[in-house]
Design a protein around this motif. Structure first.
Motif, PDB file in Angstrom:
ATOM      1  N   VAL A 168      99.934 128.569  44.783  1.00 42.26           N
ATOM      2  CA  VAL A 168     100.694 127.333  44.569  1.00 42.26           C
ATOM      3  C   VAL A 168     101.579 127.031  45.781  1.00 42.26           C
ATOM      4  O   VAL A 168     101.768 125.868  46.146  1.00 42.26           O
ATOM      5  CB  VAL A 168     101.532 127.421  43.278  1.00 42.26           C
ATOM      6  N   ALA A 169     102.075 128.076  46.432  1.00 38.99           N
ATOM      7  CA  ALA A 169     102.913 127.874  47.620  1.00 38.99           C
ATOM      8  C   ALA A 169     102.121 127.304  48.792  1.00 38.99           C
ATOM      9  O   ALA A 169     102.721 126.821  49.756  1.00 38.99           O
ATOM     10  CB  ALA A 169     103.569 129.190  48.030  1.00 38.99           C
ATOM     11  N   SER A 170     100.804 127.335  48.721  1.00 39.28           N
ATOM     12  CA  SER A 170      99.999 126.719  49.779  1.00 39.28           C
ATOM     13  C   SER A 170      99.829 125.220  49.553  1.00 39.28           C
ATOM     14  O   SER A 170      99.285 124.525  50.405  1.00 39.28           O
ATOM     15  CB  SER A 170      98.626 127.396  49.870  1.00 39.28           C
ATOM     16  N   VAL A 171     100.309 124.724  48.400  1.00 43.99           N
ATOM     17  CA  VAL A 171     100.253 123.290  48.095  1.00 43.99           C
ATOM     18  C   VAL A 171     101.655 122.692  48.023  1.00 43.99           C
ATOM     19  O   VAL A 171     101.953 121.686  48.674  1.00 43.99           O
ATOM     20  CB  VAL A 171      99.517 123.037  46.757  1.00 43.99           C
ATOM     21  N   LEU A 172     102.519 123.294  47.241  1.00 40.84           N
ATOM     22  CA  LEU A 172     103.887 122.807  47.090  1.00 40.84           C
ATOM     23  C   LEU A 172     104.807 123.582  48.036  1.00 40.84           C
ATOM     24  O   LEU A 172     104.610 124.780  48.249  1.00 40.84           O
ATOM     25  CB  LEU A 172     104.354 122.970  45.641  1.00 40.84           C
ATOM     26  N   PRO A 173     105.797 122.916  48.624  1.00 40.47           N
ATOM     27  CA  PRO A 173     106.645 123.593  49.610  1.00 40.47           C
ATOM     28  C   PRO A 173     107.429 124.742  48.994  1.00 40.47           C
ATOM     29  O   PRO A 173     107.926 124.651  47.877  1.00 40.47           O
ATOM     30  CB  PRO A 173     107.573 122.482  50.105  1.00 40.47           C
ATOM     31  N   PHE A 174     107.521 125.842  49.727  1.00 38.39           N
ATOM     32  CA  PHE A 174     108.249 127.022  49.259  1.00 38.39           C
ATOM     33  C   PHE A 174     109.189 127.502  50.356  1.00 38.39           C
ATOM     34  O   PHE A 174     108.800 127.682  51.510  1.00 38.39           O
ATOM     35  CB  PHE A 174     107.287 128.149  48.895  1.00 38.39           C
ATOM     36  N   PRO A 232     107.095 129.094  43.075  1.00 36.15           N
ATOM     37  CA  PRO A 232     106.026 128.311  42.451  1.00 36.15           C
ATOM     38  C   PRO A 232     105.319 129.094  41.356  1.00 36.15           C
ATOM     39  O   PRO A 232     105.063 130.292  41.500  1.00 36.15           O
ATOM     40  CB  PRO A 232     105.077 128.016  43.627  1.00 36.15           C
ATOM     41  N   GLN A 233     105.000 128.392  40.276  1.00 35.90           N
ATOM     42  CA  GLN A 233     104.312 128.993  39.128  1.00 35.90           C
ATOM     43  C   GLN A 233     102.907 128.399  38.996  1.00 35.90           C
ATOM     44  O   GLN A 233     102.664 127.254  39.374  1.00 35.90           O
ATOM     45  CB  GLN A 233     105.102 128.719  37.843  1.00 35.90           C
ATOM     46  N   LYS A 234     101.996 129.167  38.434  1.00 37.25           N
ATOM     47  CA  LYS A 234     100.601 128.742  38.303  1.00 37.25           C
ATOM     48  C   LYS A 234     100.480 127.384  37.625  1.00 37.25           C
ATOM     49  O   LYS A 234      99.697 126.527  38.043  1.00 37.25           O
ATOM     50  CB  LYS A 234      99.803 129.788  37.527  1.00 37.25           C
ATOM     51  N   GLY A 235     101.273 127.155  36.582  1.00 42.35           N
ATOM     52  CA  GLY A 235     101.186 125.917  35.814  1.00 42.35           C
ATOM     53  C   GLY A 235     101.647 124.688  36.559  1.00 42.35           C
ATOM     54  O   GLY A 235     101.484 123.563  36.062  1.00 42.35           O
ATOM     55  N   MET A 236     102.211 124.849  37.736  1.00 42.91           N
ATOM     56  CA  MET A 236     102.667 123.691  38.510  1.00 42.91           C
ATOM     57  C   MET A 236     101.515 122.925  39.135  1.00 42.91           C
ATOM     58  O   MET A 236     101.705 121.796  39.596  1.00 42.91           O
ATOM     59  CB  MET A 236     103.681 124.130  39.574  1.00 42.91           C
TER      60      MET A 236
END
Length: 457
Positions: free
Chosen positions: A48-54, A81-85
């Motif tokens: 998820v961190a590869s899609v949403l900024p972390f 980031p969580q999987k469900g995001m």
């Protein structure tokens, strides 16, 4: 309160500088507590961190997150980031790339497609809010409401850490087409000189307080000149009190920053620090409490706001303790927002009916001092729309609504009604009540879009 500056100076000078260490997707393995998580959870976070900024820093990791409560710790869900995001199909696509050893470019390309599908700029902020000087768009500035202009200094287009729900997440993913940032303070100043109706300027980002004080001065100090007498209030939108309170205590220019705050308030303008506390856990550290004291000692007012988010604070008990803690520290509770329709909204969103009930249960347990909180409020395209109640009128169950702010100021505080919908999570999912074909503001709002398109052409 201005007389406390010497005391602030002496305290700050005795503090030892706290080094700032940040973690991103690239150095997750440097976080000891992260490596102690189950491997499948680590993998999900990486995907998820590869899609949403972390982005998170060591203060948040070591002092705010209770790792014994992970994955249910609210600050952990706020930061990691969580999987469900991601939607199931989106997650599967990205997970497959990670498992198959895809290149960084392949992962980035797949992530871009997902990012552009997540409504990166909600509420018409690129189409409608862009002011102009001498026929040219003022980059990095928005003017949505008559009295208030927003400014996005380019040096403040990051944060000390990133919230997983952030509605400005598009600023942080490295896509220049999605950024809103200004590089010249002079253009903002020129616009403000031409618009005496503007009384409030909000410096936002990202977080403008990631900037060094010497840079911040270039934007703020000119506003103290006589030609800006119409600017009565300067606001700074920041989550620094949560993410890096050392900014006001032991950073190398902490004293200089507090002196700037004092200079602004001594000039007769109000300086409002627009803080953001999603959970009372963010207010627990001694350094945060000390930072709050120092800011208030400059004559600056601190107001606090946050959205209602599933998995983090969807409980009236949390809000009561959050607001009571704020009041005890001299902070004014301000806005109770509905999560914006952007990013991982499906993970955080809560039906409006439930949001109103959480707010009602919490606010009725507050004293009058705590009932300054306005909400639930949707920062939608037409303006800030508040749910004032749920009622049964002539046999029809309805949401009672009003604008707290509107693109047309005449819309404000005019009640209107929508059919009750237990599943609706945003304004555009509501339908007018009582057989009306459209809400009273819709025609004018659409005309604004057409006018903006014509001007852009």
């Amino acid at each position: 309160m201005h007389g406390n500056n010497d005391a602030v100076h002496l305290i700050a000078s005795t503090e030892e500088r706290r080094p700032y260490k940040v973690y991103t997707e690239r150095n997750l393995d440097s976080i000891e507590q992260f490596l102690a998580l189950p491997e499948d959870m680590q993998f999900d976070i990486r995907v998820v961190a590869s899609v949403l900024p972390f982005r998170v820093n060591e203060y948040v990791v070591n002092e705010l997150i209770d790792w014994s409560c992970v994955p249910n710790d609210p600050v952990f869900r706020l930061m990691f980031p969580q999987k469900g995001m991601l939607q199931p199909g989106q997650f599967d696509t990205m997970a497959k790339l990670h498992r198959n050893g895809a290149t960084a470019e392949q992962i980035k390309e797949a992530a871009r497609k997902i990012q552009h599908s997540m409504n990166p700029h909600p509420a018409g902020q690129l189409a409608l809010n862009r002011p102009m000087v001498d026929g040219k768009i003022v980059s990095g500035m928005q003017h949505k409401y008559r009295e208030t202009a927003l400014y996005f200094p380019s040096q403040g287009q990051t944060c000390h850490s990133y919230c997983t729900f952030c509605f400005r997440w598009a600023q942080f993913i490295g896509d220049d087409e999605l950024k809103m940032a200004a590089t010249e303070a002079s253009t903002m100043h020129a616009y403000l000189k031409q618009h005496p109706e503007v009384t409030d300027v909000l410096f936002t980002g990202g977080d403008p307080l990631v900037m060094k004080t010497r840079l911040l001065k270039e934007y703020l100090e000119p506003l103290l000149a006589p030609e800006f007498d119409h600017i009565k209030n300067i606001r700074i939108g920041s989550k620094t009190l949560t993410f890096w309170p050392y900014r006001f205590v032991s950073d190398d220019d902490a004293e200089e920053l507090l002196a700037l705050f004092s200079k602004i308030t001594a000039s007769g303008k109000q300086l409002a620090f627009m803080a953001h506390f999603d959970h009372y856990q963010e207010l627990k550290t001694d350094v945060c409490k000390e930072a709050i004291k120092r800011i208030r000692a400059t004559g600056t007012m601190i107001r606090a706001q946050a959205p209602l988010t599933r998995h983090i604070n969807n409980d009236p008990d949390v809000w009561v303790k959050n607001w009571e803690t704020q009041l005890s520290l001299g902070i004014v509770p301000y806005y109770f927002f509905v999560a914006r329709d952007t990013g991982a909204k499906h993970y955080f969103e809560i039906p409006l009916a439930e949001a109103y009930e959480i707010y009602r249960q919490a606010i009725t347990r507050m004293s009058g001092l705590g009932r300054t909180v306005r909400g639930p409020s949707m920062s939608a395209g037409p303006g800030k729309v508040e749910i004032t109640g749920i009622a049964d009128i002539n046999g029809e169950k309805v949401f009672c609504l009003r604008f707290l702010q509107g693109r047309n100021p005449e819309w404000c505080y005019r009640p209107f009604f929508a059919k009750y919908d237990e599943k609706a999570t945003w304004l555009d999912q509501l339908e007018p009540a009582f057989g009306e074909e459209k809400f009273f503001f819709e025609d004018e709002y659409q005309a604004m879009f057409k006018a903006a398109d014509t001007a852009a052409a």
